[in-house]
Design a protein around this motif. Structure first.
Motif, mmCIF file in Angstrom:
data_model
loop_
_atom_site.group_PDB
_atom_site.id
_atom_site.type_symbol
_atom_site.label_atom_id
_atom_site.label_comp_id
_atom_site.label_asym_id
_atom_site.label_seq_id
_atom_site.Cartn_x
_atom_site.Cartn_y
_atom_site.Cartn_z
ATOM 1 N N UNK A 207 0.844 -1.197 0.000
ATOM 2 C CA UNK A 207 0.000 0.000 0.000
ATOM 3 C C UNK A 207 0.879 1.246 0.000
ATOM 4 N N UNK A 208 0.376 2.293 -0.580
ATOM 5 C CA UNK A 208 1.082 3.568 -0.565
ATOM 6 C C UNK A 208 0.064 4.688 -0.787
ATOM 7 N N UNK A 209 0.532 5.910 -0.926
ATOM 8 C CA UNK A 209 -0.380 7.056 -1.014
ATOM 9 C C UNK A 209 -0.167 7.822 -2.312
ATOM 10 N N UNK A 210 -1.263 8.298 -2.858
ATOM 11 C CA UNK A 210 -1.202 9.065 -4.097
ATOM 12 C C UNK A 210 -1.917 10.398 -3.923
ATOM 13 N N UNK A 211 -1.530 11.342 -4.774
ATOM 14 C CA UNK A 211 -2.381 12.507 -4.996
ATOM 15 C C UNK A 211 -2.591 12.587 -6.501
ATOM 16 N N UNK A 212 -3.836 12.572 -6.927
ATOM 17 C CA UNK A 212 -4.131 12.780 -8.342
ATOM 18 C C UNK A 212 -4.835 14.110 -8.485
ATOM 19 N N UNK A 213 -4.738 14.675 -9.693
ATOM 20 C CA UNK A 213 -5.418 15.939 -9.970
ATOM 21 C C UNK A 213 -6.214 15.832 -11.252
ATOM 22 N N UNK A 214 -7.301 16.564 -11.342
ATOM 23 C CA UNK A 214 -8.154 16.521 -12.536
ATOM 24 C C UNK A 214 -8.737 17.904 -12.785
ATOM 25 N N UNK A 215 -8.588 18.344 -14.037
ATOM 26 C CA UNK A 215 -9.210 19.615 -14.420
ATOM 27 C C UNK A 215 -9.959 19.386 -15.723
ATOM 28 N N UNK A 216 -11.261 19.503 -15.699
ATOM 29 C CA UNK A 216 -12.080 19.332 -16.917
ATOM 30 C C UNK A 216 -12.942 20.567 -17.088
ATOM 31 N N UNK A 217 -12.826 21.186 -18.283
ATOM 32 C CA UNK A 217 -13.639 22.375 -18.599
ATOM 33 C C UNK A 217 -13.569 22.570 -20.116
ATOM 34 N N UNK A 218 -14.110 23.650 -20.605
ATOM 35 C CA UNK A 218 -13.966 23.938 -22.046
ATOM 36 C C UNK A 218 -12.586 24.536 -22.280
ATOM 37 N N UNK A 219 -11.978 24.145 -23.413
ATOM 38 C CA UNK A 219 -10.700 24.718 -23.850
ATOM 39 C C UNK A 219 -9.530 24.490 -22.895
ATOM 40 N N UNK A 220 -9.530 23.380 -22.169
ATOM 41 C CA UNK A 220 -8.347 23.059 -21.354
ATOM 42 C C UNK A 220 -7.300 22.454 -22.281
ATOM 43 N N UNK A 221 -6.069 22.940 -22.216
ATOM 44 C CA UNK A 221 -5.035 22.480 -23.148
ATOM 45 C C UNK A 221 -3.843 21.899 -22.400
ATOM 46 N N UNK A 222 -2.932 21.319 -23.161
ATOM 47 C CA UNK A 222 -1.707 20.762 -22.580
ATOM 48 C C UNK A 222 -0.854 21.877 -21.958
ATOM 49 N N UNK A 223 -1.002 23.116 -22.508
ATOM 50 C CA UNK A 223 -0.262 24.252 -21.927
ATOM 51 C C UNK A 223 -0.726 24.506 -20.492
ATOM 52 N N UNK A 224 -2.038 24.337 -20.231
ATOM 53 C CA UNK A 224 -2.551 24.507 -18.868
ATOM 54 C C UNK A 224 -1.949 23.457 -17.937
ATOM 55 N N UNK A 225 -1.857 22.224 -18.460
ATOM 56 C CA UNK A 225 -1.263 21.134 -17.677
ATOM 57 C C UNK A 225 0.176 21.473 -17.288
#
Ligand SMILES: [Zn+2]
Length: 343
Positions: A207-225
């Motif tokens: 077992x271990x620990x994670x942090x995941x993130x998610x951003x979903x909207x209009x016009x989200x791009x790889x530049x935002x990531x």
């Protein structure tokens, strides 16, 4: 009677000069003058030897003497009560107390809190979900169908009573559950405990620990990531850290990348920790695969999103130079108390 009166005068002087620096001296004074065999009583007893015509005068002298002794005793008593304690067996309240052992936050908690606080400043809220999960939320909805070879990388533990339930292998199940709610835009981070069927070693655990993130909207791009993760790395590891993205593959993102930072030990020159490359991998990321959006009822032609995930243990090991993953779950106080100052 004259010698008797002279004697009383001397005792009066003695009473006036008497001091009682402590309870013991006070008691000595009481016994000497006011005790049952004390001077007041003894001298009173002399009354029978005093000639009758002088009894009245002697009585007045003795009353005054008794009063003097009693008053002096009260004065000495109140002074003794208020004076600082002096005998060796009494307590000195001004001494400092014994130190109490204070606990400290677990290094995993320290780093998780730091990660959460950085993303909160970018407007990400925290979401949590179940650790026992069904196949769809842990694999299927994430574009990992049953025969997909990528499932081999994430063997886990199944629940006897219901084999379609398992311990989640990542916190991505929370991403799916949040997207299924259909409230857009989504800007969330998901910290939590995850499980893998791995042999426990210095570099792997069940077992271990994670942090995941998610951003979903209009016009989200790889530049935002990229900009979001640049900000995170600089806040987490310092402004001088360099960042690079390497193309990678995950079934649930397209395009996908792994992100490296310049080695914190050697600064990029090459050492054992970075295997002489100057870089260490810290997370995986990418644009959410259109199939995943569709699986959750989100129109991939209208909305786009990015996601990323990192192991908290890995970040903690890099940040604090911890070489063995097992230290985090052994609860060895000698290890844990080193982080007292890091809070
Ligand atoms: Zn290095």
């Amino acid at each position: 009677m004259e010698p008797l009166l002279q004697q009383i005068e001397e005792y009066k002087k003695e009473i006036e000069l008497a001091e009682a620096p402590n309870a013991e001296a006070l008691e000595t004074f009481r016994i000497k003058f006011l005790g049952t065999k004390g001077l007041v009583k003894t001298l009173m007893g002399e009354m029978k030897n005093v000639p009758n015509e002088q009894k009245r005068e002697f009585g007045q002298v003795m009353n005054a003497f008794k009063l003097l002794a009693e008053e002096k005793y009260e004065v000495l008593k109140s002074a003794t009560d208020n004076s600082p304690l002096t005998t060796h067996d009494e307590i000195d309240w001004s001494l400092p107390g014994d130190p109490l052992p204070l606990g400290s936050r677990h290094p995993i908690s320290l780093v998780r809190n730091k990660i959460v606080s950085i993303f909160k400043r970018l407007g990400f809220a925290v979401a949590e979900g179940p650790e026992i999960e069904d196949d769809w939320h842990n694999f299927g909805a994430l574009n990992l169908p049953e025969d997909h070879p990528a499932r081999d990388m994430q063997d886990t533990f199944y629940i006897n009573q219901n084999p379609s339930w398992m311990l989640r292998t990542h916190t991505s199940n929370v991403q799916i559950r949040e997207m299924e709610k259909g409230k857009l835009p989504i800007r969330l981070i998901m910290p939590g405990r995850v499980y893998r069927n791995e042999t426990i070693s210095a570099r792997a655990h069940c077992f271990f620990h994670q942090v995941e993130g998610l951003y979903v909207a209009e016009n989200v791009s790889f530049a935002d990531l990229k900009q979001t993760l640049y900000f995170f790395v600089k806040e987490m590891f310092g402004q001088d850290v360099k960042v690079r993205f390497r193309p990678s593959y995950f079934p649930f993102t397209e395009p996908s990348a792994e992100m490296d930072i310049s080695c914190l030990i050697c600064g990029g020159k090459g050492c054992n920790v970075c295997k002489q490359t100057g870089w260490v991998e810290i997370l995986g990321c990418g644009m959410v695969h259109p199939n995943v959006l569709q699986n959750c009822g989100i129109d991939p032609n209208k909305y786009t999103g990015f996601a990323f995930g990192m192991g908290i243990e890995r970040i903690t090991m890099l940040k604090y130079q911890v070489k063995d993953l097992r230290l985090f779950s052994e609860n060895d106080v000698r290890f844990l108390k080193q982080f007292t100052a890091a809070i």
